[in-house]
Design a protein around this motif. Structure first.
Motif, short mmCIF file in Angstrom:
data_model
loop_
_atom_site.label_atom_id
_atom_site.label_comp_id
_atom_site.label_asym_id
_atom_site.label_seq_id
_atom_site.Cartn_x
_atom_site.Cartn_y
_atom_site.Cartn_z
N MET A 1 0.90 -1.07 -0.17
CA MET A 1 0.08 0.17 -0.09
C MET A 1 0.98 1.06 0.03
O MET A 1 1.99 1.22 0.61
CB MET A 1 -0.93 -0.03 1.23
CG MET A 1 -1.89 -1.45 1.19
SD MET A 1 -3.05 -1.11 2.75
CE MET A 1 -3.52 0.46 2.82
N SER A 2 0.26 2.29 -0.76
CA SER A 2 1.14 3.80 -0.48
C SER A 2 0.92 4.23 0.61
O SER A 2 -0.03 3.84 1.47
CB SER A 2 0.42 4.43 -1.52
OG SER A 2 -0.79 4.99 -1.19
N GLU A 4 -0.21 7.22 1.32
CA GLU A 4 -1.34 7.74 1.35
C GLU A 4 -2.56 6.83 1.82
O GLU A 4 -3.60 7.10 2.42
CB GLU A 4 -1.82 8.58 0.14
CG GLU A 4 -0.91 9.78 -0.15
CD GLU A 4 -0.85 10.89 1.03
OE1 GLU A 4 -2.05 11.11 1.45
OE2 GLU A 4 0.03 11.17 1.50
N GLU A 5 -2.48 5.56 1.12
CA GLU A 5 -3.49 4.43 1.46
C GLU A 5 -3.22 4.09 2.96
O GLU A 5 -4.09 3.92 3.76
CB GLU A 5 -3.28 3.33 0.69
CG GLU A 5 -3.59 3.51 -0.77
CD GLU A 5 -3.24 2.38 -1.72
OE1 GLU A 5 -3.92 2.06 -2.52
OE2 GLU A 5 -2.04 1.94 -1.90
N ASN A 6 -2.16 4.08 3.52
CA ASN A 6 -1.84 3.65 4.93
C ASN A 6 -2.38 4.84 5.78
O ASN A 6 -3.14 4.44 7.02
CB ASN A 6 -0.26 3.44 5.11
CG ASN A 6 0.31 2.29 4.32
OD1 ASN A 6 -0.48 1.40 4.16
ND2 ASN A 6 1.52 2.14 4.39
N ALA A 8 -5.11 6.88 4.91
CA ALA A 8 -6.39 6.69 5.14
C ALA A 8 -6.69 5.60 5.73
O ALA A 8 -7.78 5.75 6.71
CB ALA A 8 -6.70 6.32 3.62
N LEU A 9 -6.13 4.31 5.91
CA LEU A 9 -6.57 3.21 6.88
C LEU A 9 -6.38 3.69 8.44
O LEU A 9 -7.25 3.49 9.22
CB LEU A 9 -5.49 1.97 6.65
CG LEU A 9 -5.64 1.05 7.69
CD1 LEU A 9 -6.99 0.26 7.42
CD2 LEU A 9 -4.51 0.19 7.57
N GLY A 115 -2.58 -4.40 4.26
CA GLY A 115 -3.82 -3.48 4.21
C GLY A 115 -4.51 -3.44 5.82
O GLY A 115 -5.50 -3.12 5.90
#
Length: 152
Positions: A1-2, A4-6, A8-9, A115
Motif C-alpha cells: 500500500m502507498s 497515502e493509503e496507509n 487513509a487506513l 492492508g
C-alpha cells in the motif's frame, strides 16, 4: 500500500474508534496484531482494551493533529479528550468515576501489513493523565517545583 493509503487506513481506524464501531476493527486490524505498549498480542485483546476505556471515558475522542507516513509506517499525533464518568478498569484495579476531564496529546506509530494495522506503539503523558484523574499526586517537593501543575 502507498503511504497515502496507509494514512487513509489510520483515519478509518481512528474514526471507528471515535464512533465506537469496534466491528470495523475486524477489517482494519490484523488478527495477530502486536500491541507493544500494552504488551499484548491479538485483535481481540486490543478490542477489549478499547471497550474498557469506553466504560471509564464514554465521551473519549481523538482528534488527528498531524500524520506522517513512510513505507509501511504511519505516525499520528492526536489530541485526546474525555471525562472520567464511568468505572475504569486498569491493571486489575477498578477506579470509580471522578468526573474529571482529561486532555492529552498522544502519538501512535503503526506498522501496516496486508492492508491492516499489524503492530502499534503509543507515546503519551500517562503521568499527567493519572494525576488528572487523581490516581497519583505530587509530593511536597513536586508541588514546589511544579506549582502550576500541582494546582491543576
Amino acid at each position: 500500500m502507498s503511504p497515502e493509503e496507509n494514512k487513509a487506513l489510520v483515519r478509518r481506524f481512528i474514526d471507528a474508534y471515535n464512533t465506537r464501531n469496534l466491528d470495523l476493527f475486524d477489517d482494519l486490524v490484523a488478527p495477530d496484531y502486536i500491541d507493544h505498549t500494552h504488551r499484548q498480542e491479538g485483535r481481540e485483546p486490543f478490542k477489549t482494551l478499547f471497550s474498557l476505556a469506553f466504560e471509564g471515558f464514554p465521551d473519549w475522542h481523538e482528534h488527528i493533529e498531524d500524520m506522517i507516513a513512510e513505507g509501511d509506517r504511519v505516525w499520528v499525533c492526536v489530541r485526546a479528550t474525555g471525562t472520567h464518568s464511568g468505572e475504569w478498569h486498569v491493571s486489575g484495579v477498578s477506579l470509580p468515576p471522578t468526573g474529571r476531564r482529561v486532555v492529552m496529546r498522544m502519538v501512535f506509530i503503526w506498522c501496516i501489513k496486508d492492508g491492516r494495522l499489524a503492530e502499534g506503539w503509543e507515546v503519551d503523558s500517562e503521568v499527567n493523565f493519572l494525576k488528572t484523574i487523581g490516581v497519583i499526586e505530587y509530593t511536597e517537593i513536586g508541588k514546589r517545583i511544579f506549582p502550576e501543575d500541582a494546582a491543576a
